[in-house]
Motif scaffolding. Sequence first.
Motif, mmCIF file in Angstrom:
data_model
loop_
_atom_site.group_PDB
_atom_site.id
_atom_site.type_symbol
_atom_site.label_atom_id
_atom_site.label_comp_id
_atom_site.label_asym_id
_atom_site.label_seq_id
_atom_site.Cartn_x
_atom_site.Cartn_y
_atom_site.Cartn_z
ATOM 1 N N ALA A 209 -6.265 -1.606 4.494
ATOM 2 C CA ALA A 209 -6.767 -2.899 4.023
ATOM 3 C C ALA A 209 -5.706 -3.532 3.122
ATOM 4 O O ALA A 209 -5.061 -2.845 2.325
ATOM 5 C CB ALA A 209 -8.074 -2.703 3.260
ATOM 6 N N LEU A 210 -5.543 -4.846 3.247
ATOM 7 C CA LEU A 210 -4.495 -5.549 2.509
ATOM 8 C C LEU A 210 -5.101 -6.508 1.504
ATOM 9 O O LEU A 210 -6.057 -7.226 1.813
ATOM 10 C CB LEU A 210 -3.592 -6.321 3.480
ATOM 11 C CG LEU A 210 -2.910 -5.510 4.581
ATOM 12 C CD1 LEU A 210 -2.058 -6.424 5.447
ATOM 13 C CD2 LEU A 210 -2.072 -4.378 4.001
ATOM 14 N N ASP A 211 -4.539 -6.526 0.287
ATOM 15 C CA ASP A 211 -4.963 -7.484 -0.728
ATOM 16 C C ASP A 211 -3.907 -8.583 -0.865
ATOM 17 O O ASP A 211 -2.937 -8.642 -0.100
ATOM 18 C CB ASP A 211 -5.213 -6.781 -2.068
ATOM 19 C CG ASP A 211 -3.984 -6.017 -2.564
ATOM 20 O OD1 ASP A 211 -2.869 -6.253 -2.037
ATOM 21 O OD2 ASP A 211 -4.127 -5.198 -3.493
ATOM 22 N N GLY A 212 -4.096 -9.448 -1.861
ATOM 23 C CA GLY A 212 -3.171 -10.554 -2.048
ATOM 24 C C GLY A 212 -1.743 -10.102 -2.327
ATOM 25 O O GLY A 212 -0.782 -10.687 -1.815
ATOM 26 N N LYS A 213 -1.592 -9.057 -3.151
ATOM 27 C CA LYS A 213 -0.251 -8.547 -3.460
ATOM 28 C C LYS A 213 0.430 -8.030 -2.195
ATOM 29 O O LYS A 213 1.632 -8.232 -2.004
ATOM 30 C CB LYS A 213 -0.331 -7.433 -4.502
ATOM 31 C CG LYS A 213 -0.696 -7.883 -5.889
ATOM 32 C CD LYS A 213 -0.310 -6.836 -6.931
ATOM 33 C CE LYS A 213 -0.827 -5.460 -6.610
ATOM 34 N NZ LYS A 213 -0.446 -4.450 -7.621
ATOM 35 N N ALA A 214 -0.331 -7.347 -1.356
ATOM 36 C CA ALA A 214 0.255 -6.803 -0.135
ATOM 37 C C ALA A 214 0.718 -7.920 0.794
ATOM 38 O O ALA A 214 1.804 -7.843 1.392
ATOM 39 C CB ALA A 214 -0.760 -5.905 0.573
ATOM 40 N N PHE A 215 -0.098 -8.970 0.933
ATOM 41 C CA PHE A 215 0.314 -10.101 1.769
ATOM 42 C C PHE A 215 1.584 -10.743 1.227
ATOM 43 O O PHE A 215 2.483 -11.121 1.993
ATOM 44 C CB PHE A 215 -0.817 -11.134 1.864
ATOM 45 C CG PHE A 215 -1.855 -10.808 2.891
ATOM 46 C CD1 PHE A 215 -1.562 -10.874 4.244
ATOM 47 C CD2 PHE A 215 -3.136 -10.420 2.507
ATOM 48 C CE1 PHE A 215 -2.518 -10.569 5.203
ATOM 49 C CE2 PHE A 215 -4.101 -10.110 3.453
ATOM 50 C CZ PHE A 215 -3.786 -10.191 4.804
ATOM 51 N N PRO B 78 0.835 -1.206 0.000
ATOM 52 C CA PRO B 78 0.000 0.000 0.000
ATOM 53 C C PRO B 78 0.869 1.254 0.000
ATOM 54 O O PRO B 78 1.911 1.290 0.669
ATOM 55 C CB PRO B 78 -0.790 -0.115 1.315
ATOM 56 C CG PRO B 78 -0.726 -1.559 1.675
ATOM 57 C CD PRO B 78 0.587 -2.068 1.163
#
Length: 310
Positions: free
Chosen positions: A201-207, A29
């Motif tokens: 908020a975190l998406d798959g790329k962030a994880f 992010p």
Amino acid sequence: MKRLATVALTALAPVSWGSTYAVATELLPPDRPLFTGVMRALPAGLLLTALARTLPKGQWWWKSAVLGILNIGAFFPLLFLSAYRLPGGVAAVLGAAGPLFVVGLAALLLGERASLRTVLAAVVGAFGVSMVVLTAEAGLDAVGVIAGVISSASMGAGTVMTKRWGRPEGVGPLAMTGWQLTAGGLFIIPVAALVEGAPPALDGKAFLGYGYMMLINTGIAYWLWFRGIGALSATSVTLLGPLSPLTAAVIGWAALGQALSPVQLVGMAVAFGATVAGQLAAARTAKSFSSPERNDQNISMDLMDEGVRR
């Protein structure tokens, strides 16, 4: 050959840190550097501490906190502040000047005799980095410059104090790394909450990005770094620092499509050559000068290795 292998493994730490910019810009992010600092340090610290199954005892509670703040907790926020207030090239050059702080502090606190070749290697390395990262449009901001200088001094002091204090008997670099990362991550949490507010908020790329940053970029990288400090001189370790901006430049060219000018290529050669020359100078100094403290820490390394074999 043993020293060469140790230097090569330690060098993997700044090489890994050179990937931070690409991972942050492509996967994480935006505008959340302090949250990223927490996500880098705290989970990795807790994981390494759990794997080591060893907690600090006695004075090592406050010593680990001090080292964690110097190497992680204060270094990360100041580094990010410098990066936000200055062009990336200026911030990188201030970081590349870190070995000069270590040379001075190591002479004062550790009795490490820095040769003229070592000092020149540090200066030339910073100059080579400046050729790679500085642009004609680079400007200066007083707050950014001060933050960049203090961040370099903080990491330099942390490197020297890590060497000075060594490790408790029978405790390896895995535990020491875990203690420092945990302390540093906890220190950043209130700063991140105050400055950046609630976590994003975190998406798959962030994880994926945070997973890489936690395990490879921080957990393994800092373990190699602190392991290197225990086996080599503080000056020798810090002279590997220019490998970080050089790696960032190579990744930018290879993966992000960023062009490299002839001046940048020459700067990369100069900085890399200075890094190699610095290691050769440090090796000569190590052969000609030995202290009781270094012998004690070599014994500590042997104990650590024995513990790993068990």
